[in-house]
Design an enzyme around this catalytic site. Structure first.
Site, mmCIF file in Angstrom:
data_model
loop_
_atom_site.group_PDB
_atom_site.id
_atom_site.type_symbol
_atom_site.label_atom_id
_atom_site.label_comp_id
_atom_site.label_asym_id
_atom_site.label_seq_id
_atom_site.Cartn_x
_atom_site.Cartn_y
_atom_site.Cartn_z
ATOM 1 C CG HIS A 91 -0.297 0.371 2.504
ATOM 2 N ND1 HIS A 91 -0.177 1.677 2.937
ATOM 3 C CD2 HIS A 91 0.284 -0.388 3.474
ATOM 4 C CE1 HIS A 91 0.440 1.699 4.105
ATOM 5 N NE2 HIS A 91 0.728 0.461 4.455
ATOM 6 C CB CYS A 92 1.208 4.191 -1.913
ATOM 7 S SG CYS A 92 -0.326 4.395 -2.838
ATOM 8 C CB ALA A 93 0.009 8.189 0.672
ATOM 9 C CB THR A 94 -4.490 7.392 -0.921
ATOM 10 O OG1 THR A 94 -3.928 7.342 -2.232
ATOM 11 C CG2 THR A 94 -4.113 8.704 -0.267
ATOM 12 N NE ARG A 95 -3.258 5.163 -5.878
ATOM 13 C CZ ARG A 95 -3.388 5.744 -7.062
ATOM 14 N NH1 ARG A 95 -3.352 5.037 -8.162
ATOM 15 N NH2 ARG A 95 -3.542 7.050 -7.157
#
Length: 622
Positions: free
Chosen positions: A23-27
């Site tokens: 995962h990254c910052a939002t997804r």
């Protein structure tokens, strides 16, 4: 959270369909064995999911600021081992998809701490310029060490993440990164700088020492080579000795290869990329600013922005500054301004709440909630944000603004723009360009970004009156389809039958038409034309979904008579579809009429076995 995690796992095809997850910052970024088993449309309709898309070889589920919590919940559901990928399997992908997947997997785990380090560096620069701290003081030195440690020893962190991505032992790759930044290696580099010639050799071959601190490309290539050697050693070595002999061979063979060949070649490549970008930037800085300011958020939507991330860090490592990171600031501020315009304009309480939350996230550099939840669904605000970002980027290009530390474009980036000589024209240019992007996007969105129905304005002569339902009200919905009604819990699709996507009724169509059940506007029309979302004048929101899994027809046998944003009156023809052709293709024609408003306290269907077009169907109470 556990319920949402289980729903996501089920709708991506189950645990056995998941090859990897990061995962990254939002997804959430899934690598799936078979993307055809995933139900993107069902996920899109879950209230806690902003958007689902496939890009860069990944199945991406956009969550927003709570993505880390959802990720942890999914790890519990699927028993994900953080040290290893999930069930093996390969899938042929294009070169770009593989590149994007590799880069995102390597850099994503470091983004948060890199952004924090960069912000701290910027704040320290601001403190020095304003003489709030002394460069020789203990407070400054301690905070500087905290801000510089990760970037200085970046090869160690990238060695770990690259080793995991390439399927090798991440600690072996981390040890290679540590060797590149070891004090003895730095001392040999400094000695070579003084003498102007290599001072040491390996087996008679001169060693060209390079300062690998903050470097990116050498350790990634070294980790790739180590993982391939490790895989071959593990296949042929006895189990009793391979646990220590494999790392021994990797260190003994790959490290010399890195110092003799991989490192110098990768450094040459990095320098070539940095110089090449700088030449293009110097030729047309204003054009570069307009292009990045206008198109960056489009790249973010498809996940293609990861292709530029290594170049930014490479510029910082080799040039000491990065112009690209500065040019992204108006791109972010453009979407922030567009979100502010929606927040100020809309009378829809749900949209106002979403825009307010997305606005605060956008100021801190996380624009996905703003894009997927606010500006992109309304289309024009997203376009205004991109146009404003391009104009702001043009100004930053003219001012030749640049950042001097790793940057996640946000309000904190302004402190990272300050050179050691103090605030100058490059900084003021960035401030003016960013404020222009935000202000212009907000004004355009406020006056031209939303249709009247979405803005909450009445379409009658009394245009000033807000169209908001009373706290306790009843609204009758007419039937958009002629057919046989059935209870929602009998639908052969668990997402619909459970009511998680909304309460309502199922209809087996007797005709191939869908008409408007009330006056209002089309909030969104699915690209495959099999479903659409309508909003009534009293803000009742309805999903009409023709058939089960008919998204797989990709628009075949469907014909839309409206577009997103169109105003509608009760009885207007919305869709036509070929019932016989869809049934012959093997799809269940059971269609859904669902009320999506979270504030509805009760949705009752009119008790009848068969319903005509525009006959009473549902009663919605708030």
């Amino acid at each position: 959270m556990d319920t949402l995690a289980k729903q996501i796992v089920a709708e991506v095809g189950g645990k056995d369909n998941i090859l990897s997850l990061v995962h990254c910052a939002t997804r959430l970024r899934f690598k799936l064995r078979d993307s055809g088993r995933a139900h993107a449309e069902t996920l899109n309709n879950l209230p806690d999911i902003l958007m689902v898309l496939e890009s860069g070889g990944q199945f991406q589920v956009v969550i927003g600021n709570r993505v880390a919590e959802v990720y942890q919940a999914i790890c519990q559901v699927i028993d994900l081992d953080d040290e290893a990928p999930l069930a093996g399997g390969t899938k042929k992908e294009g070169l770009l998809s593989r590149f994007i997947d590799v880069v995102s997997a390597i850099f994503t785990p470091t983004l948060g701490i890199l952004a924090a380090s960069g912000i701290l560096k910027g704040l320290l620069s601001l403190a020095l310029v304003n003489e709030w701290m002394s460069e020789t003081g203990g407070t400054y030195l301690l905070l500087f060490v905290a801000s510089d440690a990760l970037f200085y020893f970046f090869p160690l962190a990238l060695g770990y993440t690259a080793g995991k991505k390439f399927g090798g032992n991440p600690f072996t790759a981390m040890a290679l990164g540590g060797a590149l930044t070891h004090p003895l290696s730095i001392a040999a580099f400094n000695a070579a700088q003084q003498t102007g010639a290599p001072s040491l050799d390996f087996a008679g071959i001169p060693i060209v020492f390079i300062n690998y601190s903050s470097s990116v490309i050498p350790i990634i290539l070294a980790a790739w080579a180590s993982s391939h050697l490790e895989a071959r050693c593990n296949r042929i070595l006895p189990a009793a000795i391979k646990n220590f002999l494999t790392p021994l061979l990797c260190l003994s063979l790959i490290l010399p290869l890195t110092f003799l060949l991989i490192g110098p070649a990768a450094t040459w490549l990095g320098r070539l990329l940095a110089d090449g970008f700088q030449i293009l930037y110097d030729l047309a800085p204003m054009l570069a600013g307009a292009a990045l300011g206008g198109l960056w958020q489009v790249l973010v939507i498809f996940g293609l922005h990861w292709g530029l991330v290594p170049l930014m860090y490479n510029n910082l490592a080799l040039l000491g500054y990065d112009t690209m990171g500065a040019l992204l600031l108006p791109a972010v501020m453009g979407q922030v301004g567009a979100t502010l315009g929606v927040f100020l304009r809309t009378r829809d309480t749900r949209m106002k709440s979403l825009a307010g939350s997305a606005l605060s996230s956008g100021l801190f550099g996380i624009t996905e909630p703003a894009i997927y939840g606010v500006t992109l669904p309304a289309k024009r605000p997203f376009l205004f944000g991109c146009i404003s970002g391009a104009l702001g980027g043009l100004i930053l290009g003219y001012a030749r603004s640049r950042v001097y530390s790793p940057s996640l474009p946000s309000i904190f980036t302004f402190s990272q723009l300050i050179p050691s000589s103090g605030v100058d024209f490059t900084v003021w240019g960035a401030i003016v360009g960013s404020l222009l992007a935000a202000g212009l996007a907000a004004l355009l969105t406020f006056f031209f970004g939303l249709p009247k129905a979405t803005a909450g304005l009445a379409s009658t002569a009394a245009e000033e009156a807000p169209v908001v339902a009373e706290p306790t009200s009843t609204f009758q919905v007419l039937s958009p389809i002629h057919g046989q009604t059935q209870a929602l819990n009998t639908v052969p699709d668990p997402a619909f039958a459970s009511g998680v996507l909304g309460n309502g009724v199922a209809i087996l169509p007797h005709s191939g038409r869908v008409v408007a059940p009330f006056g209002g506007h089309v909030k969104s029309l699915f690209q495959s034309c099999h479903a659409l979302v309508l909003v009534a004048d009293d803000c009742t929101e309805m999903l009409i979904h023709v058939g089960i899994n008919t998204v797989k027809l990709d628009g075949r046998h469907f014909r839309a008579h409206v577009r997103t944003g169109d105003s509608i009156a009760a009885g207007d023809l919305l869709l036509e579809f070929d019932r016989a052709a869809i049934a012959e293709a093997g799809f269940d024609m059971t269609s859904l009429v669902l009320i999506c408003n979270p504030g509805c306290t009760q949705v009752q269907s009119i008790p009848t076995a068969e319903v005509e077009e525009l006959a009473p169907l549902l009663t919605v109470s708030r």
